[in-house]
Design a protein around this motif. Structure first.
Motif, mmCIF file in Angstrom:
data_model
loop_
_atom_site.group_PDB
_atom_site.id
_atom_site.type_symbol
_atom_site.label_atom_id
_atom_site.label_comp_id
_atom_site.label_asym_id
_atom_site.label_seq_id
_atom_site.Cartn_x
_atom_site.Cartn_y
_atom_site.Cartn_z
ATOM 1 N N GLY A 54 -5.921 4.032 12.280
ATOM 2 C CA GLY A 54 -5.912 5.236 11.463
ATOM 3 C C GLY A 54 -4.628 5.412 10.680
ATOM 4 O O GLY A 54 -3.817 4.484 10.552
ATOM 5 N N GLN A 55 -4.439 6.611 10.162
ATOM 6 C CA GLN A 55 -3.295 6.889 9.303
ATOM 7 C C GLN A 55 -1.965 6.612 9.995
ATOM 8 O O GLN A 55 -1.106 5.910 9.449
ATOM 9 N N ALA A 56 -1.778 7.168 11.191
ATOM 10 C CA ALA A 56 -0.498 6.998 11.888
ATOM 11 C C ALA A 56 -0.231 5.540 12.242
ATOM 12 O O ALA A 56 0.903 5.061 12.124
ATOM 13 N N ALA A 57 -1.270 4.837 12.672
ATOM 14 C CA ALA A 57 -1.106 3.423 13.022
ATOM 15 C C ALA A 57 -0.790 2.582 11.793
ATOM 16 O O ALA A 57 0.036 1.657 11.845
ATOM 17 N N THR A 58 -1.451 2.885 10.685
ATOM 18 C CA THR A 58 -1.187 2.167 9.436
ATOM 19 C C THR A 58 0.279 2.318 9.041
ATOM 20 O O THR A 58 0.935 1.357 8.635
ATOM 21 N N MET A 59 0.783 3.519 9.193
ATOM 22 C CA MET A 59 2.184 3.781 8.862
ATOM 23 C C MET A 59 3.105 3.143 9.894
ATOM 24 O O MET A 59 4.079 2.454 9.555
ATOM 25 N N GLY B 16 -10.349 1.451 3.294
ATOM 26 C CA GLY B 16 -11.124 2.134 4.317
ATOM 27 C C GLY B 16 -10.611 3.509 4.684
ATOM 28 O O GLY B 16 -11.006 4.074 5.708
ATOM 29 N N TYR B 17 -9.765 4.086 3.841
ATOM 30 C CA TYR B 17 -9.150 5.370 4.197
ATOM 31 C C TYR B 17 -10.168 6.497 4.341
ATOM 32 O O TYR B 17 -9.953 7.444 5.109
ATOM 33 N N LEU B 18 -11.286 6.417 3.643
ATOM 34 C CA LEU B 18 -12.277 7.487 3.734
ATOM 35 C C LEU B 18 -12.895 7.579 5.136
ATOM 36 O O LEU B 18 -13.370 8.640 5.543
ATOM 37 N N GLY B 19 -12.867 6.480 5.871
ATOM 38 C CA GLY B 19 -13.402 6.491 7.230
ATOM 39 C C GLY B 19 -12.330 6.535 8.289
ATOM 40 O O GLY B 19 -12.626 6.456 9.489
ATOM 41 N N ALA B 20 -11.081 6.679 7.865
ATOM 42 C CA ALA B 20 -9.958 6.639 8.808
ATOM 43 C C ALA B 20 -9.658 8.014 9.389
ATOM 44 O O ALA B 20 -9.697 9.028 8.699
ATOM 45 N N THR B 21 -9.338 8.032 10.683
ATOM 46 C CA THR B 21 -8.873 9.246 11.334
ATOM 47 C C THR B 21 -7.345 9.221 11.370
ATOM 48 O O THR B 21 -6.721 8.269 10.920
ATOM 49 N N TYR B 22 -6.768 10.263 11.926
ATOM 50 C CA TYR B 22 -5.310 10.321 11.940
ATOM 51 C C TYR B 22 -4.682 9.508 13.065
ATOM 52 O O TYR B 22 -3.909 8.586 12.826
ATOM 53 N N THR C 263 0.864 -1.180 0.000
ATOM 54 C CA THR C 263 0.000 0.000 0.000
ATOM 55 C C THR C 263 0.900 1.229 0.000
ATOM 56 O O THR C 263 1.672 1.432 0.939
ATOM 57 N N PRO C 264 0.808 2.083 -1.022
ATOM 58 C CA PRO C 264 1.748 3.203 -1.108
ATOM 59 C C PRO C 264 1.584 4.269 -0.031
ATOM 60 O O PRO C 264 2.566 4.737 0.529
ATOM 61 N N ILE C 265 0.330 4.650 0.259
ATOM 62 C CA ILE C 265 0.119 5.831 1.105
ATOM 63 C C ILE C 265 -0.959 5.578 2.154
ATOM 64 O O ILE C 265 -2.015 5.020 1.856
ATOM 65 N N ALA C 266 -0.681 6.020 3.376
ATOM 66 C CA ALA C 266 -1.687 6.019 4.445
ATOM 67 C C ALA C 266 -2.319 7.405 4.497
ATOM 68 O O ALA C 266 -1.623 8.417 4.421
ATOM 69 N N LEU C 267 -3.653 7.447 4.606
ATOM 70 C CA LEU C 267 -4.356 8.733 4.634
ATOM 71 C C LEU C 267 -5.557 8.667 5.564
ATOM 72 O O LEU C 267 -6.308 7.688 5.560
ATOM 73 N N ALA C 268 -5.716 9.734 6.346
ATOM 74 C CA ALA C 268 -6.878 9.863 7.234
ATOM 75 C C ALA C 268 -7.956 10.652 6.498
ATOM 76 O O ALA C 268 -8.083 11.861 6.678
ATOM 77 N N GLY C 269 -8.723 9.958 5.670
ATOM 78 C CA GLY C 269 -9.726 10.625 4.857
ATOM 79 C C GLY C 269 -10.834 11.278 5.658
ATOM 80 O O GLY C 269 -11.361 12.317 5.275
ATOM 81 N N LYS C 270 -11.193 10.691 6.774
ATOM 82 C CA LYS C 270 -12.288 11.232 7.585
ATOM 83 C C LYS C 270 -11.916 12.567 8.210
ATOM 84 O O LYS C 270 -12.762 13.461 8.336
#
Length: 428
Positions: free
Chosen positions: A264-269, A253-259, A191-198
């Protein structure tokens, strides 16, 4: 550590109802000050967690030991609670003696309302000790209304091991190389990029940086003044971001992810489930808190240049934190602020890892290797742009966040994004 640094909407308060701030609990009342007598200065801050919580307590003790007639009453709030409390207070026409600010549009509204002190006459040689980038967010029409305490920049944090897995030898220097690397990562099953879409605000970093790289810093400045974001640089930024989003580079699920929340984004990374995230200097700490952390596999590179663009790769985008002085605060408030940002004292704060250098030649005080990389990039910055959701009036910043989120989600076109931001700006 700020997990969100979005601007908060402050309503302009009439200068006729201005009141002072003092030591009556968490609700600002009347400052207690008398010539040569005891003085209480109320200090609103967001130093609720270490290392700044412990640092701040010691700094206050040290200051009070030197100034026994001055009591510094610390009033700490968590980031979002602070913004809500300050909004309520400023709407009533009052401001704390000293309070946290992120500058930009919100500070500008407070200036217009007469809520903050013009510090230009009080700075003297003091102002010359700060870097230009650190000061830029707190100056309005050539006057200084707050003093920086922290600064940082947004860039790409990346997983060296996942880059190696995809056959990527070094970070991309241009946007076209970046897009090629996204494709290589996907082909390698990464997965290239983690994003907190929410949360929306992390997505605006892409559009803002692309606008900077394409149009240069002048394009953003001119758009803020003309309230017109329909120019080629902004539309092209949207087009390039749409092209990236069309590659589906983000985690499921990035659209529902928080930071900062679990998953979320930070945890994914931090858990090694994505190769990159575009985030500020606090990213490594939040990755460690929300996930496992990457240790030596974590690297950093600045946002790539765009071929043919007017912006330099050395132009930085970010923000920091500073302190403003309420218009009715006693002179002792400025004395305390000078103490906090004097070189010897501020180097202590930098040494904790809680803030980054704002004073010239302070980079060597940074001990954390990840933060050191950011500090060196900032020290060599040729220009600096404050987060758009803070640089512009709050309603405009919110529209940037909302519209860019819709662009990433595929429900708005690049042209519609530019038009929506323009319409909001012109309605302000």
């Amino acid at each position: 550590m700020k997990l969100s640094r979005r601007g908060v909407a402050l309503l302009a308060a009439s200068a006729l109802v201005l009141g002072g701030c003092g030591s009556t609990g968490n609700d600002a009342g009347e400052s207690k000050s008398s010539a040569g007598g005891k003085v209480t200065v109320e200090f609103w801050n967001i130093w609720t967690t270490d290392p700044l919580k412990s640092y701040g307590a010691q700094a206050i003790k040290d200051f009070q030991a030197k100034h026994p007639n001055i009591t510094i009453k610390s009033v700490p709030y968590e980031n979002e609670a602070f913004k809500a409390k300050l909004t309520t207070l400023t709407q009533s026409g009052k401001a704390p003696d000293i309070f946290q600010t992120w500058g930009g549009g919100v500070l500008g509204q407070q200036v217009d309302a007469g809520l903050v002190k013009d510090l230009s006459a009080d700075t003297g040689d003091w102002i010359g000790t700060f870097t230009d980038a650190a000061l830029s967010a707190y100056q309005v029409e050539g006057k200084t209304y707050a003093i920086p305490d922290d600064i940082g920049m947004v860039g790409f944090w990346y997983n060296k091991a996942l880059f190696k897995k995809a056959g990527i030898a070094e970070p991309p220097a241009t946007w076209s190389e970046f897009v090629d690397d996204v494709k290589k990562l996907k082909a390698a099953g990464v997965t290239p990029i983690a994003l907190a879409g929410k949360d929306k605000w992390p997505g605006h970093y892409y559009w803002a940086y692309l606008s900077m790289r394409i149009g240069g810093l002048d394009a953003l400045k001119q758009a803020g003044e003309s309230k017109d974001f329909t120019g080629p640089a902004f539309v092209q930024a949207g087009q390039k971001l749409k092209e990236l989003a069309d590659l589906q580079p983000f985690q499921k699920g990035y659209l529902g992810a928080t930071y900062g929340d679990p998953g979320g984004q930070a945890a994914t990374m931090g858990d090694g489930k994505a190769a990159m995230e575009l985030m500020g200097q606090w990213a490594p700490a939040v990755q460690n808190d929300a996930g496992k952390g990457l240790g030596d596999d974590l690297g950093f590179f600045p946002f790539p240049a765009v071929d043919g663009g007017k912006g330099a790769v050395t132009d930085a985008f970010g923000g920091g934190g500073g302190f403003a002085i309420g218009s009715e605060a006693p002179p002792e408030a400025i004395e305390f602020l000078k103490f906090l940002t004097e070189s010897t004292e501020h180097r202590k704060a930098v040494g904790t890892g809680g803030v980054l250098p704002v004073l010239k030649g302070e980079e060597d005080a940074v001990t954390d290797p990840n933060l050191s990389v950011v500090a060196k990039n900032l020290a060599g910055a040729t220009g600096f742009q404050l987060y758009l959701d803070q640089a512009y009036p709050p309603a405009v910043g919110q529209e940037v966040n909302d519209s860019v989120a819709q662009l990433i989600a595929g429900t708005k076109t690049p042209e519609q994004v530019a038009q929506a931001i323009t319409e909001t700006a012109k309605s302000e």
